[in-house]
Enzyme design. Structure first.
Site, PDB file in Angstrom:
ATOM      1  N   TYR A   1       1.521   4.796   7.096  1.00  0.00           N
ATOM      2  CA  TYR A   1       2.802   4.646   6.391  1.00  0.00           C
ATOM      3  C   TYR A   1       3.986   5.301   7.110  1.00  0.00           C
ATOM      4  CZ  TYR A   1      -0.310   3.154   2.661  1.00  0.00           C
ATOM      5  OH  TYR A   1      -1.260   2.488   1.932  1.00  0.00           O
TER       6      TYR A   1
ATOM      7  N   ASP B   1       5.498  -9.628 -15.004  1.00  0.00           N
ATOM      8  CA  ASP B   1       6.159 -10.173 -16.191  1.00  0.00           C
ATOM      9  C   ASP B   1       7.546  -9.576 -16.389  1.00  0.00           C
ATOM     10  OD1 ASP B   1       4.064 -11.857 -16.758  1.00  0.00           O
ATOM     11  OD2 ASP B   1       3.221 -10.631 -18.357  1.00  0.00           O
TER      12      ASP B   1
ATOM     13  N   PRO C   1       3.513   3.831  -7.245  1.00  0.00           N
ATOM     14  CA  PRO C   1       2.720   5.054  -7.215  1.00  0.00           C
ATOM     15  C   PRO C   1       2.349   5.540  -5.823  1.00  0.00           C
ATOM     16  CG  PRO C   1       1.428   3.194  -8.029  1.00  0.00           C
ATOM     17  CD  PRO C   1       2.851   2.744  -7.970  1.00  0.00           C
ATOM     18  N   ASN C   2       2.382   6.856  -5.699  1.00  0.00           N
ATOM     19  CA  ASN C   2       1.977   7.616  -4.503  1.00  0.00           C
ATOM     20  C   ASN C   2       2.997   7.564  -3.368  1.00  0.00           C
ATOM     21  OD1 ASN C   2      -0.602   8.621  -5.467  1.00  0.00           O
ATOM     22  ND2 ASN C   2      -1.254   6.481  -5.404  1.00  0.00           N
TER      23      ASN C   2
ATOM     24  N   HIS D   1      -1.059  -5.215  -6.323  1.00  0.00           N
ATOM     25  CA  HIS D   1      -2.317  -5.958  -6.309  1.00  0.00           C
ATOM     26  C   HIS D   1      -2.988  -6.013  -7.679  1.00  0.00           C
ATOM     27  CE1 HIS D   1      -1.463  -5.168  -2.148  1.00  0.00           C
ATOM     28  NE2 HIS D   1      -1.671  -3.873  -2.297  1.00  0.00           N
TER      29      HIS D   1
ATOM     30  N   ARG E   1       0.890  12.562   4.105  1.00  0.00           N
ATOM     31  CA  ARG E   1      -0.477  12.113   4.373  1.00  0.00           C
ATOM     32  C   ARG E   1      -0.427  10.670   4.875  1.00  0.00           C
ATOM     33  NH1 ARG E   1      -4.340  15.249   1.258  1.00  0.00           N
ATOM     34  NH2 ARG E   1      -3.156  16.930   0.331  1.00  0.00           N
TER      35      ARG E   1
ATOM     36  N   GLU F   1      10.296  -8.143  -2.033  1.00  0.00           N
ATOM     37  CA  GLU F   1       9.099  -7.295  -2.006  1.00  0.00           C
ATOM     38  C   GLU F   1       8.999  -6.631  -0.637  1.00  0.00           C
ATOM     39  OE1 GLU F   1       5.572  -9.585  -2.676  1.00  0.00           O
ATOM     40  OE2 GLU F   1       4.229  -7.860  -2.439  1.00  0.00           O
TER      41      GLU F   1
ATOM     42  N   ARG G   1      -5.859  -6.037  -0.602  1.00  0.00           N
ATOM     43  CA  ARG G   1      -4.391  -5.875  -0.442  1.00  0.00           C
ATOM     44  C   ARG G   1      -3.711  -7.197  -0.074  1.00  0.00           C
ATOM     45  NH1 ARG G   1      -3.766  -0.213  -0.468  1.00  0.00           N
ATOM     46  NH2 ARG G   1      -5.574   0.828   0.425  1.00  0.00           N
TER      47      ARG G   1
ATOM     48  N   ARG H   1      -4.983  -5.428   6.496  1.00  0.00           N
ATOM     49  CA  ARG H   1      -5.777  -4.370   5.858  1.00  0.00           C
ATOM     50  C   ARG H   1      -6.880  -4.969   4.966  1.00  0.00           C
ATOM     51  NH1 ARG H   1      -1.873  -0.038   3.455  1.00  0.00           N
ATOM     52  NH2 ARG H   1      -3.835   1.125   3.472  1.00  0.00           N
TER      53      ARG H   1
ATOM     54  N   ASN I   1       8.909  -1.988  -3.773  1.00  0.00           N
ATOM     55  CA  ASN I   1       7.599  -1.742  -3.186  1.00  0.00           C
ATOM     56  C   ASN I   1       6.714  -1.269  -4.333  1.00  0.00           C
ATOM     57  OD1 ASN I   1       5.278  -0.954  -1.932  1.00  0.00           O
ATOM     58  ND2 ASN I   1       6.293   0.252  -0.326  1.00  0.00           N
TER      59      ASN I   1
ATOM     60  N   HIS J   1       6.748  -3.899   1.834  1.00  0.00           N
ATOM     61  CA  HIS J   1       5.595  -3.035   2.096  1.00  0.00           C
ATOM     62  C   HIS J   1       5.770  -2.396   3.455  1.00  0.00           C
ATOM     63  CE1 HIS J   1       3.470  -4.318  -1.424  1.00  0.00           C
ATOM     64  NE2 HIS J   1       3.767  -5.568  -1.118  1.00  0.00           N
ATOM     65  N   LEU J   2       5.504  -1.106   3.504  1.00  0.00           N
ATOM     66  CA  LEU J   2       5.598  -0.375   4.768  1.00  0.00           C
ATOM     67  C   LEU J   2       4.586  -0.909   5.782  1.00  0.00           C
ATOM     68  CD1 LEU J   2       5.698   3.013   2.926  1.00  0.00           C
ATOM     69  CD2 LEU J   2       7.550   2.251   4.418  1.00  0.00           C
ATOM     70  N   SER J   3       3.350  -1.069   5.313  1.00  0.00           N
ATOM     71  CA  SER J   3       2.275  -1.531   6.190  1.00  0.00           C
ATOM     72  C   SER J   3       2.153  -3.053   6.109  1.00  0.00           C
ATOM     73  CB  SER J   3       0.955  -0.884   5.755  1.00  0.00           C
ATOM     74  OG  SER J   3       0.604  -1.284   4.430  1.00  0.00           O
TER      75      SER J   3
ATOM     76  N   ALA K   1       0.348   0.236  -5.003  1.00  0.00           N
ATOM     77  CA  ALA K   1      -0.946  -0.320  -5.441  1.00  0.00           C
ATOM     78  C   ALA K   1      -0.791  -1.308  -6.594  1.00  0.00           C
ATOM     79  CB  ALA K   1      -1.880   0.817  -5.846  1.00  0.00           C
TER      80      ALA K   1
HETATM   81  O1  CA2 Z   1       2.329  -0.698   2.634  1.00  0.00           O
HETATM   82  C1  CA2 Z   1       2.844  -0.448   1.548  1.00  0.00           C
HETATM   83  O2  CA2 Z   1       4.029  -0.162   1.405  1.00  0.00           O
HETATM   84  C2  CA2 Z   1       1.952  -0.394   0.300  1.00  0.00           C
HETATM   85  O3  CA2 Z   1       2.704  -0.903  -0.783  1.00  0.00           O
HETATM   86  C3  CA2 Z   1       1.592   1.062   0.081  1.00  0.00           C
HETATM   87  C4  CA2 Z   1       0.622   1.264  -1.078  1.00  0.00           C
HETATM   88  C5  CA2 Z   1      -0.591   0.360  -0.938  1.00  0.00           C
HETATM   89  O4  CA2 Z   1      -1.415   0.483  -2.084  1.00  0.00           O
HETATM   90  C6  CA2 Z   1      -0.203  -1.100  -0.763  1.00  0.00           C
HETATM   91  O5  CA2 Z   1      -1.384  -1.856  -0.563  1.00  0.00           O
HETATM   92  C7  CA2 Z   1       0.704  -1.250   0.448  1.00  0.00           C
HETATM   93  C8  CA2 Z   1       0.134   2.703  -1.128  1.00  0.00           C
HETATM   94  C9  CA2 Z   1       1.200   3.736  -1.158  1.00  0.00           C
HETATM   95  C10 CA2 Z   1       0.544   5.068  -1.054  1.00  0.00           C
HETATM   96  O6  CA2 Z   1       1.374   5.910  -0.311  1.00  0.00           O
HETATM   97  C11 CA2 Z   1       0.824   7.029   0.203  1.00  0.00           C
HETATM   98  C12 CA2 Z   1       1.663   7.833   0.934  1.00  0.00           C
HETATM   99  C13 CA2 Z   1       1.182   8.956   1.508  1.00  0.00           C
HETATM  100  C14 CA2 Z   1      -0.142   9.312   1.349  1.00  0.00           C
HETATM  101  C15 CA2 Z   1      -0.970   8.513   0.605  1.00  0.00           C
HETATM  102  C16 CA2 Z   1      -0.482   7.364   0.032  1.00  0.00           C
END
Ligand code: CA2
Length: 154
Positions: free
Chosen positions: A28, A92, A15-16, A85, A23, A103, A116, A112, A79, A105-107, A82
């Site tokens: 990210y 499953d 998601p997102n 977590h 943003r 797995e 997370r 953080r 990836n 993750h960008l960040s 959210a």
């Molecule tokens: O660092 C990552 O790739 C995460 O999986 C990104 C997730 C975050 O919940 C994980 O803890 C780490 C969030 C992705 C949300 O992406 C956005 C992109 C642009 C603006 C807002 C959120």
């Protein structure tokens, strides 16, 4: 010329991540998900593998896409965003298909917020690539293909 059919890799995004580049670029990066997909496709062509690139904001849709990987691909790069977590359902589904999982993750989630730091995927994954931004997907593709080819020859 190789007679083997190409390795198939499913790249899943949670998601997102469809908002990438618009943003929170400080966390990210500036690349959009479409740009990340394009660089994954270029890397896949170089590696001579096939990829399927998928994103959903819905947990059940992600679960169904993981289930469809059974018999259709050899590796999942995910990836879960959210859902990393929170989601026992995604864990499953990954366990059910029993494919190697990387797995991404960008960040660097460990730099953080504490919530997370726990992942429902990490202990069932082949490996993780965390904190390298969009390049993490390419590193996962390279590592995954090396793993699969090493396993086939060894
Ligand atoms: O660092 C990552 O790739 C995460 O999986 C990104 C997730 C975050 O919940 C994980 O803890 C780490 C969030 C992705 C949300 O992406 C956005 C992109 C642009 C603006 C807002 C959120």
């Amino acid at each position: 010329m190789s007679t083997h059919s190409p390795l198939r890799i499913l790249v899943i995004n949670g998601p997102n991540l469809n908002l990438l580049g618009r943003r929170e670029a400080g966390i990210y990066g500036v690349a959009t998900l479409a740009e990340i997909e394009a660089s994954c496709r270029a890397e896949a062509a170089t590696l001579e593998v096939e990829i399927d690139f998928f994103q959903s904001n819905h947990e059940g849709v992600l679960v169904e896409r993981i289930q469809q990987a059974l018999g259709a691909c050899e590796l999942i790069i995910i990836n879960p965003a959210a859902y990393t977590h929170t989601s026992v359902a995604i864990r499953d589904a990954l366990l059910a298909v029993a494919l190697p999982v990387i797995e991404v993750h960008l960040s660097n989630v460990h730099k953080r917020e504490p919530f997370r730091h726990h992942s429902y995927v990490s202990d069932i994954a082949l490996g993780q690539v965390i904190g390298f931004g969009k390049d993490g997907y390419l590193l996962a593709l390279q590592g995954g293909v090396r793993y699969l080819r090493g396993r086939a020859s060894g």
